[in-house]
Design a protein around this motif. Sequence first.
Motif, PDB file in Angstrom:
ATOM      1  N   VAL A 284       0.832  -1.207   0.000  1.00  0.00           N
ATOM      2  CA  VAL A 284       0.000   0.000   0.000  1.00  0.00           C
ATOM      3  C   VAL A 284       0.869   1.262   0.000  1.00  0.00           C
ATOM      4  O   VAL A 284       0.607   2.216  -0.745  1.00  0.00           O
ATOM      5  CB  VAL A 284      -0.950  -0.011   1.223  1.00  0.00           C
ATOM      6  N   VAL A 285       1.928   1.280   0.818  1.00  0.00           N
ATOM      7  CA  VAL A 285       2.740   2.492   0.992  1.00  0.00           C
ATOM      8  C   VAL A 285       3.850   2.575  -0.060  1.00  0.00           C
ATOM      9  O   VAL A 285       3.904   3.514  -0.857  1.00  0.00           O
ATOM     10  CB  VAL A 285       3.345   2.540   2.417  1.00  0.00           C
ATOM     11  N   TYR A 286       4.736   1.567  -0.086  1.00  0.00           N
ATOM     12  CA  TYR A 286       5.911   1.628  -0.971  1.00  0.00           C
ATOM     13  C   TYR A 286       5.506   1.627  -2.447  1.00  0.00           C
ATOM     14  O   TYR A 286       5.989   2.438  -3.245  1.00  0.00           O
ATOM     15  CB  TYR A 286       6.845   0.454  -0.664  1.00  0.00           C
ATOM     16  N   VAL A 287       4.612   0.693  -2.822  1.00  0.00           N
ATOM     17  CA  VAL A 287       4.223   0.607  -4.236  1.00  0.00           C
ATOM     18  C   VAL A 287       3.439   1.858  -4.651  1.00  0.00           C
ATOM     19  O   VAL A 287       3.531   2.302  -5.792  1.00  0.00           O
ATOM     20  CB  VAL A 287       3.429  -0.694  -4.503  1.00  0.00           C
ATOM     21  N   TRP A 394     -12.595   1.973   3.020  1.00  0.00           N
ATOM     22  CA  TRP A 394     -13.097   2.506   4.292  1.00  0.00           C
ATOM     23  C   TRP A 394     -13.373   1.378   5.281  1.00  0.00           C
ATOM     24  O   TRP A 394     -13.001   1.463   6.459  1.00  0.00           O
ATOM     25  CB  TRP A 394     -14.359   3.326   4.020  1.00  0.00           C
ATOM     26  N   MET A 395     -14.000   0.295   4.800  1.00  0.00           N
ATOM     27  CA  MET A 395     -14.291  -0.850   5.676  1.00  0.00           C
ATOM     28  C   MET A 395     -12.996  -1.496   6.180  1.00  0.00           C
ATOM     29  O   MET A 395     -12.886  -1.847   7.357  1.00  0.00           O
ATOM     30  CB  MET A 395     -15.137  -1.881   4.921  1.00  0.00           C
ATOM     31  N   VAL A 396     -12.010  -1.640   5.281  1.00  0.00           N
ATOM     32  CA  VAL A 396     -10.733  -2.247   5.686  1.00  0.00           C
ATOM     33  C   VAL A 396     -10.030  -1.367   6.719  1.00  0.00           C
ATOM     34  O   VAL A 396      -9.495  -1.861   7.719  1.00  0.00           O
ATOM     35  CB  VAL A 396      -9.813  -2.480   4.462  1.00  0.00           C
ATOM     36  N   ILE A 397     -10.039  -0.045   6.500  1.00  0.00           N
ATOM     37  CA  ILE A 397      -9.393   0.861   7.468  1.00  0.00           C
ATOM     38  C   ILE A 397     -10.088   0.803   8.820  1.00  0.00           C
ATOM     39  O   ILE A 397      -9.429   0.738   9.872  1.00  0.00           O
ATOM     40  CB  ILE A 397      -9.371   2.309   6.906  1.00  0.00           C
ATOM     41  N   LEU A 398     -11.427   0.774   8.825  1.00  0.00           N
ATOM     42  CA  LEU A 398     -12.167   0.647  10.094  1.00  0.00           C
ATOM     43  C   LEU A 398     -11.816  -0.672  10.790  1.00  0.00           C
ATOM     44  O   LEU A 398     -11.593  -0.709  12.009  1.00  0.00           O
ATOM     45  CB  LEU A 398     -13.665   0.719   9.841  1.00  0.00           C
ATOM     46  N   GLY A 399     -11.781  -1.757  10.012  1.00  0.00           N
ATOM     47  CA  GLY A 399     -11.422  -3.056  10.581  1.00  0.00           C
ATOM     48  C   GLY A 399     -10.003  -3.064  11.117  1.00  0.00           C
ATOM     49  O   GLY A 399      -9.723  -3.651  12.171  1.00  0.00           O
ATOM     50  N   PHE A 409      -3.964   3.392  10.982  1.00  0.00           N
ATOM     51  CA  PHE A 409      -3.434   4.723  10.674  1.00  0.00           C
ATOM     52  C   PHE A 409      -2.518   4.679   9.447  1.00  0.00           C
ATOM     53  O   PHE A 409      -2.601   5.524   8.548  1.00  0.00           O
ATOM     54  CB  PHE A 409      -2.661   5.262  11.886  1.00  0.00           C
ATOM     55  N   ALA A 410      -1.642   3.651   9.410  1.00  0.00           N
ATOM     56  CA  ALA A 410      -0.718   3.511   8.271  1.00  0.00           C
ATOM     57  C   ALA A 410      -1.490   3.286   6.970  1.00  0.00           C
ATOM     58  O   ALA A 410      -1.164   3.877   5.928  1.00  0.00           O
ATOM     59  CB  ALA A 410       0.247   2.353   8.522  1.00  0.00           C
ATOM     60  N   ALA A 411      -2.522   2.431   7.036  1.00  0.00           N
ATOM     61  CA  ALA A 411      -3.323   2.160   5.833  1.00  0.00           C
ATOM     62  C   ALA A 411      -4.072   3.416   5.380  1.00  0.00           C
ATOM     63  O   ALA A 411      -4.134   3.714   4.181  1.00  0.00           O
ATOM     64  CB  ALA A 411      -4.309   1.032   6.121  1.00  0.00           C
ATOM     65  N   ALA A 412      -4.635   4.166   6.344  1.00  0.00           N
ATOM     66  CA  ALA A 412      -5.401   5.369   6.002  1.00  0.00           C
ATOM     67  C   ALA A 412      -4.505   6.447   5.404  1.00  0.00           C
ATOM     68  O   ALA A 412      -4.870   7.108   4.422  1.00  0.00           O
ATOM     69  CB  ALA A 412      -6.105   5.900   7.247  1.00  0.00           C
ATOM     70  N   SER A 413      -3.319   6.610   5.976  1.00  0.00           N
ATOM     71  CA  SER A 413      -2.416   7.652   5.478  1.00  0.00           C
ATOM     72  C   SER A 413      -1.945   7.343   4.061  1.00  0.00           C
ATOM     73  O   SER A 413      -1.643   8.245   3.271  1.00  0.00           O
ATOM     74  CB  SER A 413      -1.210   7.807   6.407  1.00  0.00           C
TER      75      SER A 413
END
Length: 491
Positions: A284-287, A394-399, A409-413
């Motif tokens: 999610v972040v690096y790619v 959104w569902m994955v970030i909430l989970g 937080f890392a996924a949302a950012s």
Amino acid sequence: MGLLSLAIWTPIVFGIVLLALGRDEQARAVRWVALIGALVSFLVTLPLYAQFDQTTAAMQFVEKAPWIERFNVNYHLGVDGISFWFVLLTAFINVIVVIAGWEVITRRVNQYMGAFLILSGLMIGVFCALDGLLFYVFFEATLIPMYLIIGIWGGPNKIYAAFKFFLYTLMGSLLMLVALIFLYIQSGGSFDLAVWHAMPLGRTAQTLLFFAFFAAFAVKVPMWPVHTWLPDVHVEAPTGGSAVLAAIMLKLGAYGFLRFSLPIAPDAAHEWAWLMIALSLIAVVYVGLVAMVQQDMKKLVAYSSVAHMGFVTLGFFIFNDLGVSGGLVQMIAHGFVSAAMFLSIGVLYDRVHSREIASYGGVVNTMPKFAAFALLFSMANCGLPGTAGFVGEWMVILGAVKFNFWIGFAAASALIFGAAYTLWMFKRVYLGPVTNTHVKSLLDINSREFIMLALLAAATLYMGVYPKPFTDVMDVSVAQLLKHVALSKLN
């Protein structure tokens, strides 16, 4: 023949008929047969939705007949809430791809259309198979038509890309075959997935099985660091090939985690969840950062696919309803949005014959209708509320927040990166003054291209505004899967 067999074999039969039709002089007839075949193949899946019972986690529309009796291998099909939507999604995308290739493909038209129809049937077979060997046969057979699609109708480096695609995915799958044979022996001679799910296995066996399945499914998703084949393949594949690869074929790997890795090796799945979460966050972040520096539009969207699929695997391995359901919703949404992104790039490529961002600029001035569609799909790719791209993420970030605040937080950012590279590409390609002569002479989309993009736009908006029909189908099956994994962990 049941509904699932119809969904699998209707496109395959039409594909074989197309291969028999022959020469390019019959291209007009071939295109119409392909469109009729794709539409009929989609229509036969619609009764599945009308008759699907959302209150049970049991397999539905089950078909079972002996296939290789000596080894107790059965032609065993069924769908539950986890696999159901992918049958319809595959058939829907197949219609779009046939429309997309209508005027663009001018040589070996029958083979091109036939390959896509056969591929569609094989991918539906993967989602329906309840026998381990049958799943493997469908899973591997999908490589053949896609290999031909890339190798025959691809770009200048098509042979290199086709070999890379085939070798990466085949080598990963060989370990899965070893795992399937091990399970067959351990279960006393059964390839039935339900038997394997109920079978108690020791910690070592589960760990070995988990990584054998990981080898096959992680390459297919693809997860970091085995994702390097995907950008090369997307760049060289024809537009329709890129659309199907991103929309459906990547989902085969993610689906495999839910059908094999989690229920068969639940203890190992819990034990190695930290690794899966780490790899997903890197994707999610690096790619996402890698996508930001791409100059080729197809390469940018290819890296974007790796980042979006990172949300899917993250959702699966945080072991809660929101995460797993969010991962499934993200898979469906990514099917609509990624197909739309690649087909939009194809619209430009057909006119200018360049994928380089620098070759464009100010397209909105000459193609306003097309630019409106491109803006919608770009916003969906960013995860804008009201589009399909928002719901799953959104569902994955909430989970993830429910599982661990910092992972969430890392996924949302990381969503910021998605917005950055998508909007950067849109700005450079579509906005501002016209910067060169070939953009000045562009004609707006024709009725065929309008229909193709309008269908995907309607699906993207409908899912974004009203995702309930999608989540209702999967809720009971997801709860049952998580209950099974949790109980195994306790035992």
